[in-house]
Design a protein around this motif. Structure first.
Motif, short mmCIF file in Angstrom:
data_model
loop_
_atom_site.label_atom_id
_atom_site.label_comp_id
_atom_site.label_asym_id
_atom_site.label_seq_id
_atom_site.Cartn_x
_atom_site.Cartn_y
_atom_site.Cartn_z
N PRO A 24 7.67 15.44 8.61
CA PRO A 24 7.56 15.34 10.06
C PRO A 24 6.35 14.56 10.57
CG PRO A 24 7.04 17.56 9.32
CD PRO A 24 7.53 16.81 8.12
N ASP A 25 5.39 14.25 9.71
CA ASP A 25 4.23 13.46 10.14
C ASP A 25 4.54 11.97 10.23
OD1 ASP A 25 2.78 15.76 10.32
OD2 ASP A 25 1.82 15.52 8.35
N GLU A 26 5.65 11.54 9.63
CA GLU A 26 6.02 10.14 9.66
C GLU A 26 7.06 9.89 10.75
OE1 GLU A 26 7.12 8.84 5.74
OE2 GLU A 26 5.01 8.75 5.17
N VAL A 27 6.95 8.74 11.37
CA VAL A 27 7.92 8.33 12.38
C VAL A 27 8.96 7.46 11.70
CG1 VAL A 27 8.24 6.93 14.47
CG2 VAL A 27 6.31 8.51 14.29
N VAL A 28 10.21 7.59 12.14
CA VAL A 28 11.32 6.81 11.58
C VAL A 28 11.96 6.01 12.69
CG1 VAL A 28 13.49 6.89 10.30
CG2 VAL A 28 11.76 8.67 9.93
N ASP A 81 0.82 -1.22 0.00
CA ASP A 81 0.00 0.00 0.00
C ASP A 81 0.85 1.26 0.00
OD1 ASP A 81 0.96 0.06 2.61
OD2 ASP A 81 -0.99 -0.30 3.53
N GLY A 82 2.18 1.12 0.12
CA GLY A 82 3.09 2.25 0.07
C GLY A 82 3.17 3.06 1.35
N HIS A 83 2.50 2.61 2.40
CA HIS A 83 2.48 3.39 3.64
C HIS A 83 3.66 3.11 4.56
CE1 HIS A 83 -1.30 5.12 2.61
NE2 HIS A 83 -1.92 3.97 2.59
N LEU A 84 4.31 1.96 4.42
CA LEU A 84 5.49 1.63 5.22
C LEU A 84 6.66 1.40 4.27
CD1 LEU A 84 4.09 -0.87 7.88
CD2 LEU A 84 4.59 1.55 8.17
N SER A 85 7.80 1.94 4.62
CA SER A 85 8.99 1.78 3.79
C SER A 85 10.16 1.34 4.65
CB SER A 85 9.34 3.08 3.08
OG SER A 85 8.31 3.47 2.22
N MET A 86 11.16 0.80 3.97
CA MET A 86 12.34 0.29 4.66
C MET A 86 13.55 0.49 3.77
SD MET A 86 12.95 -3.71 5.37
CE MET A 86 14.56 -4.33 5.00
N VAL A 87 14.65 0.90 4.38
CA VAL A 87 15.94 0.97 3.68
C VAL A 87 16.95 0.21 4.51
CG1 VAL A 87 17.88 2.51 3.13
CG2 VAL A 87 15.58 3.14 2.45
N TRP A 145 9.95 3.46 8.15
CA TRP A 145 9.21 4.69 8.40
C TRP A 145 7.80 4.61 7.83
CZ3 TRP A 145 13.01 4.54 4.66
CH2 TRP A 145 12.67 4.97 3.38
N GLY A 146 6.95 5.42 8.45
CA GLY A 146 5.55 5.50 8.05
C GLY A 146 4.75 6.16 9.15
N PRO A 147 3.42 6.14 9.01
CA PRO A 147 2.58 6.70 10.07
C PRO A 147 2.80 5.94 11.37
CG PRO A 147 1.31 6.33 8.06
CD PRO A 147 2.64 5.68 7.86
N PRO A 148 2.85 6.63 12.51
CA PRO A 148 3.17 5.97 13.78
C PRO A 148 2.24 4.81 14.13
CG PRO A 148 2.55 8.28 14.14
CD PRO A 148 2.61 8.06 12.67
N GLU A 149 0.95 4.94 13.85
CA GLU A 149 0.02 3.86 14.20
C GLU A 149 0.27 2.62 13.35
OE1 GLU A 149 -1.83 6.42 11.07
OE2 GLU A 149 -0.88 6.86 12.97
N LEU A 150 0.71 2.79 12.09
CA LEU A 150 1.00 1.62 11.25
C LEU A 150 2.29 0.93 11.68
CD1 LEU A 150 -0.05 2.68 7.65
CD2 LEU A 150 -1.16 1.06 9.18
N LEU A 151 3.30 1.72 12.06
CA LEU A 151 4.54 1.11 12.55
C LEU A 151 4.24 0.24 13.77
CD1 LEU A 151 7.04 4.08 12.19
CD2 LEU A 151 7.14 1.91 10.96
#
Length: 159
Positions: free
Chosen positions: A114-118, A63-69, A136-142
């Motif tokens: 700044p709205d996304e948590v890392v 869904d593109g809401h969570l990402s990872m590097v 990173w992504g929205p805090p509730e999804l993490l």
């Protein structure tokens, strides 16, 4: 009644988070292998201009809401990836140990988003390099997908 609650749970959870179907990725350029949910996008080898690092790869939830590097570089902090800058933190939040790496965990935000948590996890990979993993992504999804993200961290190992 329990059946209906279970069905409600399944319908409210993204498909990639419901499944225990994992792909093992062997990233030769990083010298690592790790597991991702089957439905995640695998970005492959990122160009060196993506970060001040030796090698990096990016992965994203469907869904593109969570990402990872995952990046390997000379610095344990690696403050920037793709023109996103990690807001410095005074002290690490904690530690995440697994069989092959002892990660230091830091939680912050991107200056540019700044709205996304890392969540940043860093560990020595060898005497000349550090491994840095960003989620990173929205805090509730993490938080909702913490078990899957921790599974990914647990699965990281040298080739």
């Amino acid at each position: 009644m329990q059946y209906y609650l279970w069905m409600l749970f399944l319908w409210s959870t993204p498909v990639w988070a419901q499944s225990d179907h994992w792909n093992t990725l062997k990233q030769e350029f990083l010298g690592l292998q790790y597991q991702l949910p089957q439905s995640w996008y695998v970005g492959g080898h990122a160009p060196k201009k993506a970060c001040a690092c030796q090698a990096a790869t990016v992965n994203t939830s469907p869904d593109g809401h969570l990402s990872m590097v995952i990046a390997k570089g000379e610095s344990a902090t690696l403050e920037a990836v793709w023109n996103y800058h990690f807001v410095p933190v005074a002290a690490p939040r904690g530690f995440f140990d697994q069989d092959h790496f002892a990660f230091t965990e830091s939680i912050s935000k991107w200056v540019e988003a700044p709205d996304e948590v890392v969540w940043r996890y860093s560990a020595p990979a060898n005497p000349d390099a550090h491994l840095v993993v960003y989620f990173w992504g929205p805090p509730e999804l993490l938080e909702q997908h913490r078990p899957q993200l921790e599974h990914i961290l647990h699965s990281i190992q040298p080739l």
